[in-house]
Each structure stands twice: as C-alpha cells, then as structure tokens.
Scaffold this motif. Structure first.
Motif, PDB file in Angstrom:
ATOM      1  N   GLU A 440       0.411  -1.140   0.297  1.00 29.16           N
ATOM      2  CA  GLU A 440      -0.216   0.178   0.202  1.00 29.16           C
ATOM      3  C   GLU A 440       0.711   1.018   0.236  1.00 29.16           C
ATOM      4  OE1 GLU A 440      -3.888  -1.789   2.874  1.00 29.16           O
ATOM      5  OE2 GLU A 440      -2.178  -1.241   3.202  1.00 29.16           O
ATOM      6  N   ILE A 441       2.399   1.853   1.090  1.00 25.21           N
ATOM      7  CA  ILE A 441       2.824   1.906   0.952  1.00 25.21           C
ATOM      8  C   ILE A 441       3.810   2.293  -1.031  1.00 25.21           C
ATOM      9  CG2 ILE A 441       5.200   3.585   1.964  1.00 25.21           C
ATOM     10  CD1 ILE A 441       3.949   1.535   4.821  1.00 25.21           C
ATOM     11  N   GLN A 442       3.994   1.335  -0.871  1.00 19.82           N
ATOM     12  CA  GLN A 442       4.185   1.331  -2.453  1.00 19.82           C
ATOM     13  C   GLN A 442       3.450   2.586  -3.366  1.00 19.82           C
ATOM     14  OE1 GLN A 442       7.960  -0.497  -2.108  1.00 19.82           O
ATOM     15  NE2 GLN A 442       7.631   0.482  -3.747  1.00 19.82           N
ATOM     16  N   ASN A 443       2.266   2.430  -3.472  1.00 15.23           N
ATOM     17  CA  ASN A 443       0.898   2.354  -4.538  1.00 15.23           C
ATOM     18  C   ASN A 443       1.118   3.789  -3.864  1.00 15.23           C
ATOM     19  OD1 ASN A 443       0.664   0.511  -5.737  1.00 15.23           O
ATOM     20  ND2 ASN A 443      -1.101  -0.288  -3.867  1.00 15.23           N
ATOM     21  N   LEU A 444       1.463   5.047  -2.585  1.00 14.69           N
ATOM     22  CA  LEU A 444       1.810   5.804  -2.740  1.00 14.69           C
ATOM     23  C   LEU A 444       2.628   6.772  -2.804  1.00 14.69           C
ATOM     24  CD1 LEU A 444       0.953   6.642   0.940  1.00 14.69           C
ATOM     25  CD2 LEU A 444      -0.386   6.963  -0.813  1.00 14.69           C
ATOM     26  N   PHE A 445       3.997   6.242  -3.501  1.00 18.34           N
ATOM     27  CA  PHE A 445       4.760   6.861  -4.161  1.00 18.34           C
ATOM     28  C   PHE A 445       5.048   6.506  -5.658  1.00 18.34           C
ATOM     29  CE2 PHE A 445       6.568   6.230   0.679  1.00 18.34           C
ATOM     30  CZ  PHE A 445       6.291   7.378   0.553  1.00 18.34           C
ATOM     31  N   LEU A 569      -7.356  18.168  -0.085  1.00 20.18           N
ATOM     32  CA  LEU A 569      -7.427  18.421  -1.338  1.00 20.18           C
ATOM     33  C   LEU A 569      -6.696  19.434  -1.960  1.00 20.18           C
ATOM     34  CD1 LEU A 569      -8.906  16.527  -3.599  1.00 20.18           C
ATOM     35  CD2 LEU A 569     -10.596  19.179  -3.213  1.00 20.18           C
ATOM     36  N   ASN A 570      -6.677  20.715  -0.668  1.00 23.25           N
ATOM     37  CA  ASN A 570      -5.834  21.030  -1.954  1.00 23.25           C
ATOM     38  C   ASN A 570      -4.308  20.776  -1.754  1.00 23.25           C
ATOM     39  OD1 ASN A 570      -7.319  23.470  -2.923  1.00 23.25           O
ATOM     40  ND2 ASN A 570      -7.521  24.723  -1.484  1.00 23.25           N
ATOM     41  N   THR A 571      -3.590  20.566  -0.794  1.00 24.23           N
ATOM     42  CA  THR A 571      -2.380  19.551  -0.304  1.00 24.23           C
ATOM     43  C   THR A 571      -1.598  18.570  -0.947  1.00 24.23           C
ATOM     44  OG1 THR A 571      -2.778  20.144   2.010  1.00 24.23           O
ATOM     45  CG2 THR A 571      -0.931  19.129   1.516  1.00 24.23           C
ATOM     46  N   PHE A 572      -2.374  18.000  -1.815  1.00 21.45           N
ATOM     47  CA  PHE A 572      -2.668  16.720  -2.433  1.00 21.45           C
ATOM     48  C   PHE A 572      -1.915  17.441  -3.809  1.00 21.45           C
ATOM     49  CE2 PHE A 572      -4.897  13.793   0.826  1.00 21.45           C
ATOM     50  CZ  PHE A 572      -4.214  13.817   1.398  1.00 21.45           C
ATOM     51  N   ASN A 573      -3.470  17.774  -4.178  1.00 20.97           N
ATOM     52  CA  ASN A 573      -2.648  18.606  -5.552  1.00 20.97           C
ATOM     53  C   ASN A 573      -1.613  19.409  -5.158  1.00 20.97           C
ATOM     54  OD1 ASN A 573      -5.051  18.006  -6.829  1.00 20.97           O
ATOM     55  ND2 ASN A 573      -6.233  18.914  -5.942  1.00 20.97           N
ATOM     56  N   ILE A 579       4.501  11.649  -5.628  1.00 22.45           N
ATOM     57  CA  ILE A 579       3.735  10.888  -4.311  1.00 22.45           C
ATOM     58  C   ILE A 579       2.078  10.674  -5.123  1.00 22.45           C
ATOM     59  CG2 ILE A 579       2.383  12.743  -3.263  1.00 22.45           C
ATOM     60  CD1 ILE A 579       2.163  10.860  -1.017  1.00 22.45           C
ATOM     61  N   ASN A 580       1.294   9.635  -4.836  1.00 25.13           N
ATOM     62  CA  ASN A 580       0.442   9.143  -5.805  1.00 25.13           C
ATOM     63  C   ASN A 580      -1.234  10.478  -4.920  1.00 25.13           C
ATOM     64  OD1 ASN A 580      -1.549   8.089  -7.133  1.00 25.13           O
ATOM     65  ND2 ASN A 580      -0.744   5.797  -6.794  1.00 25.13           N
ATOM     66  N   LYS A 581      -1.678  11.336  -6.170  1.00 25.56           N
ATOM     67  CA  LYS A 581      -2.594  12.708  -5.487  1.00 25.56           C
ATOM     68  C   LYS A 581      -3.205  11.578  -6.237  1.00 25.56           C
ATOM     69  CE  LYS A 581       0.692  16.137  -7.218  1.00 25.56           C
ATOM     70  NZ  LYS A 581       0.929  17.494  -8.044  1.00 25.56           N
ATOM     71  N   LYS A 582      -3.879  10.745  -6.968  1.00 18.82           N
ATOM     72  CA  LYS A 582      -5.594  10.672  -7.327  1.00 18.82           C
ATOM     73  C   LYS A 582      -5.198   9.348  -6.596  1.00 18.82           C
ATOM     74  CE  LYS A 582      -5.132  10.754 -12.038  1.00 18.82           C
ATOM     75  NZ  LYS A 582      -5.333   9.848 -13.875  1.00 18.82           N
ATOM     76  N   GLN A 583      -4.453   8.407  -5.563  1.00 17.93           N
ATOM     77  CA  GLN A 583      -4.722   7.538  -4.884  1.00 17.93           C
ATOM     78  C   GLN A 583      -4.924   8.127  -3.421  1.00 17.93           C
ATOM     79  OE1 GLN A 583      -5.130   4.655  -4.716  1.00 17.93           O
ATOM     80  NE2 GLN A 583      -5.121   3.961  -2.823  1.00 17.93           N
TER      81      GLN A 583
END
Length: 619
Positions: A440-445, A569-573, A579-583
C-alpha cells in the motif's frame, strides 16, 4: 530546557555563521545564549538556554569547568536528582559556584566520564568536551525525551537538538530518505537510529557516543540503558505491597520534578495517569496548577468533566482552554516550527495547550510513559487472551500480505490482528500500530523503489513473553519515536519544559522488575496504577474514568469537515514530490463517506506540508 548545536571540522572557518543561527533553537532557549570554540579552532558549539534552575548568568552555557577550562559542556534537559549527586561530589572535594544541575553534570563527567551517566535521573542530551583528550562525549537519556541528532560525513560531524539544522551543517540542500519515508507510513516514524534525512541519524535512547576531535568522526558507541523485562523479582507478587511501593516511588519522582526556580503546571487530561500526578502533587505542593483543553466539537466531554472533578476535589488552580475547532491555520503555524514530521495528531491539541500555558508557566508535568511502563493499552489485554491460544494460532496458516491488502481495507479497525495466525509471537511480535502495509505504501509513491526492511536495534531480541515484547515495542517504536518527539516539540517550541514523573529512573526500574501478571491480564490493564488510583482518587470520579479520550481528537471526523477536506485536497494537488495524488484523493473521498482514513490523511498532509515549508526533496 534548552537547545544546542555544534560542528567539528578542519574547515570550520569556511562554514557560514548562518549555520549556527536557528529560530527553532532560540524558541528552545530564549533566556540566554552562548558560543564556545575549542583552542584549536576545529569545534564550535552554540547553546540557547531556558532557565529553570539557578536563573543567574553563572549558570549560562556552554559552561566551562573553572578548575580546568579544557573541559566544558552544552546541556539540554534536567537532572532531577542533582541535589543528591551534588552532595556526593562535595564529599569527594568537588567545589561548586552555582546551584544549577548543569554544573553538577559537568563536574560529575569531569570526575567519572561516562560512568556518571548511569547515576543521572532525568531527561537529557548533552555534549561534553574534553580538549586535552581531544574528544566529545554526547549522550541521550534512557527514554529519548530529549532529541539528539548527528551528521557524520567527509567534511566533519555536526550534532545537536534540531534535525534540520544538523542536516544542513555541510550542505544547503540535504535530501530525504525514501526508505525513511516508507517507514514513516509503515510504523509512524523512521526506524531507529535513522531519521527522515538521508545519512542523518539520532543518538539512540540510553546510548552515548565518543567523537574524535582529531578525525572529526565517531570513535565509540555504547549503551547504558535498555528496556528489558527479563529479570523479574518473583517475590514481588503482593499487590498491596507493590501499590504502596509505587506510591512512594511516584511521590519522590513528582517532588523532585516539581522542585525548580519556576512555578510548575500540570497537564490534566482526566484519565488516571494525570489524575494520579495531580493527587500526589496536591499532597506535596502548596498550590497545584492544572490545564486541560476542550475541543467543543469532539467527543471528549467526559474527560473535561473528569478533569473538573479532579480539580475541585484536590483544589487545584484549573484552566480550561476552549477551542471551537482545530483549524488549518494553526496546523500550518505548527509545521513552520517543527524540525521533523510527526504522525501523532495530538500534536495539535498539545501545541495549543502549551501555547496557552506558556503565558504563565515554564515547566509542566504530564503522564507520558505510564501506558508503556504499566500496561495501559487495550492490545495488552487482547494479547493476554491470545497468549492462551498461541500454540494453536502458531500452527494456523499465515495470511499473505497481498491477500490482506486485496481483501481488507486499511480503514478496517483491527486489520493488523490478521497477522496473528502462523506467527511466532515470542520472536516476531505483532505490529499493532502499523499504519499501512508495504504494498500500500508502494502505491503512494510515484517512484521506482523497493523497500529493504531495516532492523530496529532495540527490538531485535525478544523473550518468551508476548506481553513483555509488546511493552518493549511500544516503549521504543511508539513512545520514544513518536509520543515523546511530539511532546518535546509541542512544549519546547513554546519555551516550556515538559516533564514526566513516570519516566523517572526509579519508577522505570520499579516497573521493569514486575511480572506481566502484575500489569495486565485478560480482564484488566494497568492493574497497579488502577489500584493506586482507587486508593487516592474518590470512587465517584474513578467510575467515570473507565473510558478516556485524552488530549486528542478524531482525524476521521476532522477530514469530513469542509475546511479540512478542502485543505487536504489543495495539499495533495500542490505536492511537490512524486506522491500518488489520485490515490490520496481517493482515500480522502472514502473518508468523507464514512470509511476511516484519518491517520493516513493526517500523516500524508504532515509530510507534504513540512517538505514544502522547508523546501526539501528526496534523494
């Protein structure tokens, strides 16, 4: 108490003066500052002081030994048994010019070197310089209450209280470690001794290092304390006797920690740990000042009621800090102050309470350490049940991690317990606090990376007791690595010293001699502390203390609020690293409709914002 920073290098003159200037270090010690360079011009140490004992200028640092000015010290912390140690040194002919604990530490180290460390009770990190022997002794307290980092490279070695400052000693753009970021999401913090920075480590709790002033590198590393529960005193099975012994030990600890040249406050959460500290304080101090925080929109009203009842019964000077809602503006204010990302969400209420407390107080007592030393967490009870069936459980087939990832969401409470079947809990304890699994962590990066598991030096060896193993894991991986880091930053960056009577040397020694059954069983936890609480706290209050929320709040609910949802939401964008923003946005949406992803969201936002504020990137 303070903060310090030093560099040992043959090219010291080439290092910019700006490297020694740090606002975070100033917040740790706003009352005085000092600078000391060795006679050869290859070592420079700066110190910022928060004066608590002996408020005179004579106690400022770095402090030089007046009988031999080749020996001097920079110290962050408090020596609670400094009066006893002073008396013993006086009998050996040692003379003092101050009443400070710093001078006691300095003179003790001059006389006994590293052997003196084992006699100290209290939180500490220090750098003791011996120019004649061309070495520096740096050490950190047993539980890791005070931070101490070092960066050893081809240009020399830097060390100090502030991680970012230490990391930037020899370069302006230090890189973060992707392995440490992986562990940040896996365990809540990088594995000891690593930090979030590549090639920057921390001195392990209960360890000391010798640094060579000739080679500007580490020449020796040793341990003076380890959390081991293997040598139980079988005679200590009388609950009444043990409760009485614990009361006396805590009484002494609280009395010592309340003795200083500043007025002391107490963080009162409403639970039994802080209530015990309040009850004993009321019998030792003429006035007890208590503080609690009330988040009106969170589920902690019973704690507020409990705190009021304790305050009224023991006649404390009580202050409630009313907060309508934790907001992103205050969160950003915290991030700009801290030198490392912290996954514990209670950083927010803790910072609020210390910010308010700092207007009137410089010292505060807390209940940190009680759960890890006396079996306070729910999972100790669960493990007591599992212990009965461990032979059967060990023979069951082990669930593959990819199967768990595919079929069970991280939002599922208790998912980590799926790791029990087929596991040898004596040698491989369950990580009940694990945030995410490796896949799951691998999918974040969005970066090609294969994580190689790093061994935690503290938790490499376990005994046959699964309860003792769980206590040890929590002591190092949770309390030392996360909780105490949070408390230190929340307090010191508001120029307040936080103290924990439960982490006193004698209290810890007492706890480590107890068998598991005296701490927890299938039906109760924190048994001795509950016995003590029943003895010194009125029964009507005790009945209300069975459940406690503490100085925290629900991050799941937090990110369902419009202001925090939009902030996330703004932080992720706006994230600058791969980092996997969509995830993350998908997780944010799932949390919005009722799944519980608050901890993952908080940890992700903390790391992204902290990196952005400090303009940091991965290697």
């Amino acid at each position: 108490m303070c903060g310090f920073f030093g560099i040992s290098s043959n090219d010291l003159e080439a290092i910019s003066e700006s490297k020694f200037q740090n606002q975070r270090l100033y917040l740790r010690g706003p009352d005085a500052n000092g600078v000391k360079t060795n006679s050869e011009g290859t070592l420079k140490v700066v110190h910022h002081r928060l004066s608590i004992l002996d408020l005179s200028n004579l106690a400022n640092q770095p402090m030089i030994n007046e009988t031999d000015n080749s020996k001097w010290i920079a110290f962050n912390g408090e020596i609670y048994n400094h009066e006893d140690l002073r008396d013993k040194l006086l009998k050996k002919g040692v003379k003092f010019k101050t009443t400070s604990d710093t001078e006691v530490l300095l003179k003790g180290l001059c006389l006994e070197k590293e052997k003196f460390i084992e006699k100290i009770s209290g939180p500490f990190a220090f750098a003791f310089v011996d120019e004649k022997r061309k070495e520096i002794l740096i050490a950190r307290d047993s539980s890791g209450e005070k931070p101490l980092f070092f960066n050893e490279c081809e240009y020399g070695i830097s060390f100090g209280s502030d991680l970012i400052q230490v990391s930037k000693a020899f370069c302006n753009n230090p890189k973060l470690s992707i392995s440490s970021a992986h562990e940040y999401f896996l365990y809540g913090s990088p594995r000891f001794p690593h930090t979030i920075f590549n090639n920057v480590n921390q001195v392990l709790p209960g360890n000391y290092l010798y640094i060579s002033l000739e080679k500007h590198s580490i020449k020796k590393e040793s341990i003076f304390f380890s959390y081991e529960r293997s040598s139980f005193n079988k005679n200590l099975s009388n609950s009444k006797y043990l409760t009485s012994k614990l009361k006396k030990t805590l009484f002494k600890s609280i009395k010592q920690q309340s003795t200083c040249d500043r007025e002391v406050a107490l963080l009162l959460s409403g639970g039994i740990d802080s209530s015990i500290v309040a009850a004993i304080s009321a019998s030792t101090l003429s006035k007890v000042n208590t503080y609690t925080v009330n988040f009106r929109d969170h589920n902690c009203q019973q704690d507020i009621i409990n705190a009021r009842l304790i305050s009224n019964y023991f006649s404390t000077n009580h202050t409630e800090i009313d907060i309508e809602e934790a907001n992103p503006i205050f969160f950003e204010k915290i991030i700009k102050k801290i030198d490392l990302p912290i996954t514990d969400p209670s950083l927010i209420p803790s910072s609020l309470i210390f910010e308010n407390l700092s207007r009137d107080f410089t010292v505060a007592l807390s209940g940190d350490g009680a759960d890890e030393l006396f079996g306070g967490y729910n999972h100790y009870q669960y493990l007591s049940f599992i212990k009965i069936f461990k032979i059967i459980l060990k023979k069951l087939p082990k669930l593959r991690e990819d199967f768990i990832v595919k079929n069970f969401s991280p939002s599922l409470r208790g998912r980590n317990w799926l790791g029990i079947p087929g596991r040898n809990l004596e040698k491989d304890p369950l990580l009940v606090r694990q945030i995410l699994l490796n896949d799951e962590i691998q999918n974040l990066f969005l970066k090609e990376f294969k994580y190689q598991k790093r061994i935690n030096p503290f938790t490499s060896f376990f005994n046959e007791s699964i309860i003792s193993n769980a206590l040890k894991l929590d002591f190092y991986d949770y309390m030392s690595a996360i909780v105490l880091q949070k408390t230190d930053r929340a307090s010191m960056l508001n120029s307040v010293e936080a103290r924990s009577p439960f982490l006193d040397k004698e209290v810890m020694d007492f706890s480590l001699k107890l068998e598991d059954k005296m701490l927890v069983d299938c039906f109760s936890r924190k048994k001795l502390l509950n016995n003590l609480a029943d003895e010194i706290i009125p029964i009507n209050i005790r009945k209300l203390q069975k459940k406690k929320f503490g100085f925290s709040f629900s991050t799941n609910k937090l990110f369902r609020k419009k202001v925090w949802y939009e902030y996330a939401l703004n932080t992720f964008n706006d994230a600058k690293f791969p980092i996997n923003k969509k995830q993350l946005i998908k997780i944010l949406e799932k949390n919005l409709i009722g799944e519980n992803y608050g901890q993952i969201l908080y940890s992700s936002i903390m790391l992204i914002k902290w990196m952005n504020v400090n303009d940091l990137s991965f290697l």
